[in-house]
Design a protein around this motif. Structure first.
Motif, PDB file in Angstrom:
ATOM      1  N   LYS A  55     -15.034  30.101   0.921  1.00  0.00           N
ATOM      2  CA  LYS A  55     -16.392  29.618   1.138  1.00  0.00           C
ATOM      3  C   LYS A  55     -16.509  28.136   0.824  1.00  0.00           C
ATOM      4  CE  LYS A  55     -18.364  30.332  -3.462  1.00  0.00           C
ATOM      5  NZ  LYS A  55     -19.500  30.869  -4.224  1.00  0.00           N
ATOM      6  N   VAL A  56     -17.574  27.555   1.370  1.00  0.00           N
ATOM      7  CA  VAL A  56     -17.999  26.204   1.054  1.00  0.00           C
ATOM      8  C   VAL A  56     -19.411  26.323   0.491  1.00  0.00           C
ATOM      9  CG1 VAL A  56     -18.368  23.870   1.938  1.00  0.00           C
ATOM     10  CG2 VAL A  56     -16.715  25.365   3.049  1.00  0.00           C
ATOM     11  N   GLN A  57     -19.649  25.788  -0.688  1.00  0.00           N
ATOM     12  CA  GLN A  57     -20.977  25.904  -1.312  1.00  0.00           C
ATOM     13  C   GLN A  57     -21.568  24.511  -1.472  1.00  0.00           C
ATOM     14  OE1 GLN A  57     -21.575  28.845  -4.409  1.00  0.00           O
ATOM     15  NE2 GLN A  57     -22.736  27.379  -5.628  1.00  0.00           N
ATOM     16  N   LEU A  58     -22.603  24.224  -0.700  1.00  0.00           N
ATOM     17  CA  LEU A  58     -23.160  22.882  -0.637  1.00  0.00           C
ATOM     18  C   LEU A  58     -24.676  22.911  -0.461  1.00  0.00           C
ATOM     19  CD1 LEU A  58     -20.533  21.459   1.870  1.00  0.00           C
ATOM     20  CD2 LEU A  58     -20.726  20.763  -0.512  1.00  0.00           C
ATOM     21  N   PRO A  59     -25.365  21.836  -0.869  1.00  0.00           N
ATOM     22  CA  PRO A  59     -26.811  21.759  -0.627  1.00  0.00           C
ATOM     23  C   PRO A  59     -27.082  21.548   0.858  1.00  0.00           C
ATOM     24  CG  PRO A  59     -26.009  19.692  -1.548  1.00  0.00           C
ATOM     25  CD  PRO A  59     -24.864  20.659  -1.610  1.00  0.00           C
ATOM     26  N   TYR A  60     -28.099  22.213   1.376  1.00  0.00           N
ATOM     27  CA  TYR A  60     -28.390  22.122   2.810  1.00  0.00           C
ATOM     28  C   TYR A  60     -29.851  22.455   3.022  1.00  0.00           C
ATOM     29  CZ  TYR A  60     -27.369  22.733   7.855  1.00  0.00           C
ATOM     30  OH  TYR A  60     -27.316  22.624   9.225  1.00  0.00           O
ATOM     31  N   SER A  61     -30.553  21.581   3.695  1.00  0.00           N
ATOM     32  CA  SER A  61     -31.970  21.814   3.999  1.00  0.00           C
ATOM     33  C   SER A  61     -32.373  20.887   5.130  1.00  0.00           C
ATOM     34  CB  SER A  61     -32.842  21.542   2.764  1.00  0.00           C
ATOM     35  OG  SER A  61     -32.907  20.145   2.501  1.00  0.00           O
ATOM     36  N   LEU A  62     -33.616  20.992   5.549  1.00  0.00           N
ATOM     37  CA  LEU A  62     -34.131  20.114   6.598  1.00  0.00           C
ATOM     38  C   LEU A  62     -34.145  18.649   6.170  1.00  0.00           C
ATOM     39  CD1 LEU A  62     -37.027  22.358   7.904  1.00  0.00           C
ATOM     40  CD2 LEU A  62     -35.183  21.432   9.333  1.00  0.00           C
ATOM     41  N   VAL A  63     -34.120  18.386   4.872  1.00  0.00           N
ATOM     42  CA  VAL A  63     -34.077  16.999   4.400  1.00  0.00           C
ATOM     43  C   VAL A  63     -32.708  16.621   3.852  1.00  0.00           C
ATOM     44  CG1 VAL A  63     -36.543  16.784   3.933  1.00  0.00           C
ATOM     45  CG2 VAL A  63     -35.034  17.704   2.156  1.00  0.00           C
ATOM     46  N   THR A  64     -31.750  17.540   3.945  1.00  0.00           N
ATOM     47  CA  THR A  64     -30.388  17.255   3.465  1.00  0.00           C
ATOM     48  C   THR A  64     -29.397  17.867   4.444  1.00  0.00           C
ATOM     49  OG1 THR A  64     -31.238  17.501   1.206  1.00  0.00           O
ATOM     50  CG2 THR A  64     -28.848  17.316   1.453  1.00  0.00           C
ATOM     51  N   ARG A  65     -29.159  17.187   5.557  1.00  0.00           N
ATOM     52  CA  ARG A  65     -28.296  17.725   6.607  1.00  0.00           C
ATOM     53  C   ARG A  65     -26.962  16.981   6.714  1.00  0.00           C
ATOM     54  NH1 ARG A  65     -31.693  18.327  12.070  1.00  0.00           N
ATOM     55  NH2 ARG A  65     -29.615  19.070  12.722  1.00  0.00           N
ATOM     56  N   ALA A  75     -15.705  24.373   8.074  1.00  0.00           N
ATOM     57  CA  ALA A  75     -15.802  25.766   7.640  1.00  0.00           C
ATOM     58  C   ALA A  75     -15.566  26.718   8.808  1.00  0.00           C
ATOM     59  CB  ALA A  75     -17.173  26.022   7.012  1.00  0.00           C
ATOM     60  N   GLN A  76     -16.137  26.399   9.964  1.00  0.00           N
ATOM     61  CA  GLN A  76     -15.961  27.254  11.131  1.00  0.00           C
ATOM     62  C   GLN A  76     -14.508  27.278  11.586  1.00  0.00           C
ATOM     63  OE1 GLN A  76     -19.017  25.181  13.482  1.00  0.00           O
ATOM     64  NE2 GLN A  76     -20.097  27.129  13.686  1.00  0.00           N
ATOM     65  N   ALA A  77     -13.867  26.109  11.608  1.00  0.00           N
ATOM     66  CA  ALA A  77     -12.499  26.017  12.111  1.00  0.00           C
ATOM     67  C   ALA A  77     -11.490  26.652  11.166  1.00  0.00           C
ATOM     68  CB  ALA A  77     -12.136  24.551  12.357  1.00  0.00           C
ATOM     69  N   GLY A  81     -16.808  30.701   4.920  1.00  0.00           N
ATOM     70  CA  GLY A  81     -18.245  30.864   5.044  1.00  0.00           C
ATOM     71  C   GLY A  81     -18.965  29.736   4.329  1.00  0.00           C
ATOM     72  N   LEU A  82     -20.185  29.458   4.750  1.00  0.00           N
ATOM     73  CA  LEU A  82     -20.974  28.390   4.137  1.00  0.00           C
ATOM     74  C   LEU A  82     -22.088  29.000   3.294  1.00  0.00           C
ATOM     75  CD1 LEU A  82     -21.616  25.387   3.871  1.00  0.00           C
ATOM     76  CD2 LEU A  82     -22.912  25.537   6.005  1.00  0.00           C
ATOM     77  N   THR A  83     -21.990  28.807   1.979  1.00  0.00           N
ATOM     78  CA  THR A  83     -23.034  29.235   1.060  1.00  0.00           C
ATOM     79  C   THR A  83     -23.869  28.009   0.733  1.00  0.00           C
ATOM     80  OG1 THR A  83     -21.730  31.015   0.076  1.00  0.00           O
ATOM     81  CG2 THR A  83     -23.548  30.149  -1.231  1.00  0.00           C
ATOM     82  N   THR A  84     -25.143  28.049   1.067  1.00  0.00           N
ATOM     83  CA  THR A  84     -25.992  26.883   0.874  1.00  0.00           C
ATOM     84  C   THR A  84     -26.952  27.090  -0.281  1.00  0.00           C
ATOM     85  OG1 THR A  84     -27.661  27.721   2.431  1.00  0.00           O
ATOM     86  CG2 THR A  84     -25.878  26.391   3.341  1.00  0.00           C
ATOM     87  N   TRP A  85     -27.345  25.982  -0.898  1.00  0.00           N
ATOM     88  CA  TRP A  85     -28.349  26.056  -1.950  1.00  0.00           C
ATOM     89  C   TRP A  85     -29.374  24.938  -1.750  1.00  0.00           C
ATOM     90  CZ3 TRP A  85     -28.360  21.804  -5.320  1.00  0.00           C
ATOM     91  CH2 TRP A  85     -27.176  21.054  -5.404  1.00  0.00           C
ATOM     92  N   SER A  86     -30.488  25.045  -2.446  1.00  0.00           N
ATOM     93  CA  SER A  86     -31.618  24.125  -2.322  1.00  0.00           C
ATOM     94  C   SER A  86     -32.148  24.062  -0.892  1.00  0.00           C
ATOM     95  CB  SER A  86     -31.225  22.713  -2.797  1.00  0.00           C
ATOM     96  OG  SER A  86     -32.366  21.908  -3.000  1.00  0.00           O
ATOM     97  N   ALA A 155     -22.536  28.745  10.922  1.00  0.00           N
ATOM     98  CA  ALA A 155     -21.580  28.872   9.807  1.00  0.00           C
ATOM     99  C   ALA A 155     -22.199  29.345   8.500  1.00  0.00           C
ATOM    100  CB  ALA A 155     -20.827  27.557   9.565  1.00  0.00           C
ATOM    101  N   VAL A 156     -23.530  29.385   8.398  1.00  0.00           N
ATOM    102  CA  VAL A 156     -24.159  29.772   7.138  1.00  0.00           C
ATOM    103  C   VAL A 156     -24.037  31.281   6.933  1.00  0.00           C
ATOM    104  CG1 VAL A 156     -26.321  29.895   5.846  1.00  0.00           C
ATOM    105  CG2 VAL A 156     -25.752  27.830   7.139  1.00  0.00           C
TER     106      VAL A 156
END
Length: 233
Positions: A55-65, A75-77, A81-86, A155-156
Motif C-alpha cells: 500500500k501507499v498511505q498519503l494525504p489526499y483531498s480536493l485541496v491536496t492532489r 501504485a497502479q503500475a 493500493g492507495l490508503t488516503t487520509w485527511s 487506485a484508492v
C-alpha cells in the motif's frame, strides 16, 4: 538499531534497510517518501522474489492532489493500493468555514488564532465554493461529497476518516451512499486541479531524514561508483 537490523536481519521480505526504510515501512509507503523511492524498493522485491509492499498511505483531498503527479500511477503500475487520509483537508472542506473578505469565519478550530496548518489560498476558496455548490445540488453535506470524491478516485482502496462525535462519524459513513454525477465531478475536478506538477511538497530532505531514517544518515552511491552521464560533445 537500524544499523543492526541492516547487518543481522535476513532479507526475507523486503530489503528496506538497504534502501533506508525503517522497519515499520515494510508493508507500505507513507507521507514524505518520493515515488521513485517506493518504485525502487518494489522493483527490488520483484527481482529478488521478496514480499512486495502492499500500500501507499498519503494525504489526499480536493485541496491536496499533489500525489496524482506520480504516486497514484506508481501504485497502479506496481500493484499497491492507495490508503488516503485527511480527505476533508484537515477540516477545511467540512462546511464549517466561509470566506469573509480577506479572512475566514466559522465554528471550527481553523478560525482560532493559534490554529496550526497552512495558509488558505484563493485556490482553496475556489475549491470550497465549488464543493458547496455541488453538495447543495446533491442534497449532501460538503464533507460527504469531499470524502466520496476521494474514495472513488483511481487506485484508492481505503480512506482514513476522523470524527469528534458519533454523529459526525455516522455522517461520514454516509459518504458512500451515493454517486457523484459526471458533471458534478467535472466541476470539482476543474476547481481543484493542481496548479503545479510538484509531487512531493511534504518531503524536503529534512522531512525525509525524520520520516524515512530517523537518526540515520543515508546517501547515494559513493563518488566514483560510476562515471557521470554526459550528453554533450
Amino acid at each position: 538499531m537500524q544499523t543492526e537490523l541492516a547487518a543481522r536481519e535476513p532479507l526475507d521480505r523486503l530489503a528496506v534497510p538497504v534502501l533506508g526504510f525503517p522497519r515499520r515501512s515494510r508493508q507500505g509507503v507513507g507521507e514524505g517518501l518520493p515515488a521513485w523511492h517506493a518504485a525502487r524498493a518494489q522493483s527490488y522485491a520483484e527481482a529478488h522474489g521478496l514480499a512486495p509492499m502492499i500500500k501507499v498511505q498519503l494525504p489526499y483531498s480536493l485541496v491536496t492532489r499533489d500525489i496524482e503527479a506520480e504516486h497514484v500511477t506508481m501504485a497502479q503500475a506496481l500493484g499497491m493500493g492507495l490508503t488516503t487520509w485527511s480527505p476533508i483537508g484537515g477540516g477545511l472542506l467540512s462546511g464549517k468555514y466561509r470566506r469573509t473578505g480577506e479572512s475566514m469565519s466559522g465554528t471550527g478550530r481553523l478560525t482560532k488564532p493559534d490554529a496550526a496548518g497552512r495558509e488558505i489560498s484563493p485556490g482553496d476558496w475556489q475549491v470550497i465554493e465549488a464543493l458547496e455548490s455541488v453538495a447543495a445540488d446533491l442534497g449532501r453535506s460538503m464533507a460527504q461529497v469531499a470524502i466520496n470524491w476521494v474514495a472513488t478516485q483511481p487506485a484508492v482502496g481505503s480512506v482514513v476518516i476522523g470524527a469528534s462525535s458519533p454523529e459526525q462519524l455516522a455522517s461520514n459513513f454516509g459518504a458512500l451512499d451515493f454517486e457523484i454525477p459526471a458533471d458534478a465531478r467535472r466541476r470539482l475536478d476543474e476547481a481543484s486541479a493542481p496548479k503545479s506538477p510538484c509531487s512531493t511538497p511534504c518531503s524536503p530532505r529534512s522531512t525525509q531524514s525524520w520520516v524515512v531514517s530517523p537518526g540515520l544518515g543515508i546517501g547515494d552511491k559513493p563518488a566514483g561508483y560510476a562515471p557521470p552521464v554526459f550528453n554533450g560533445k
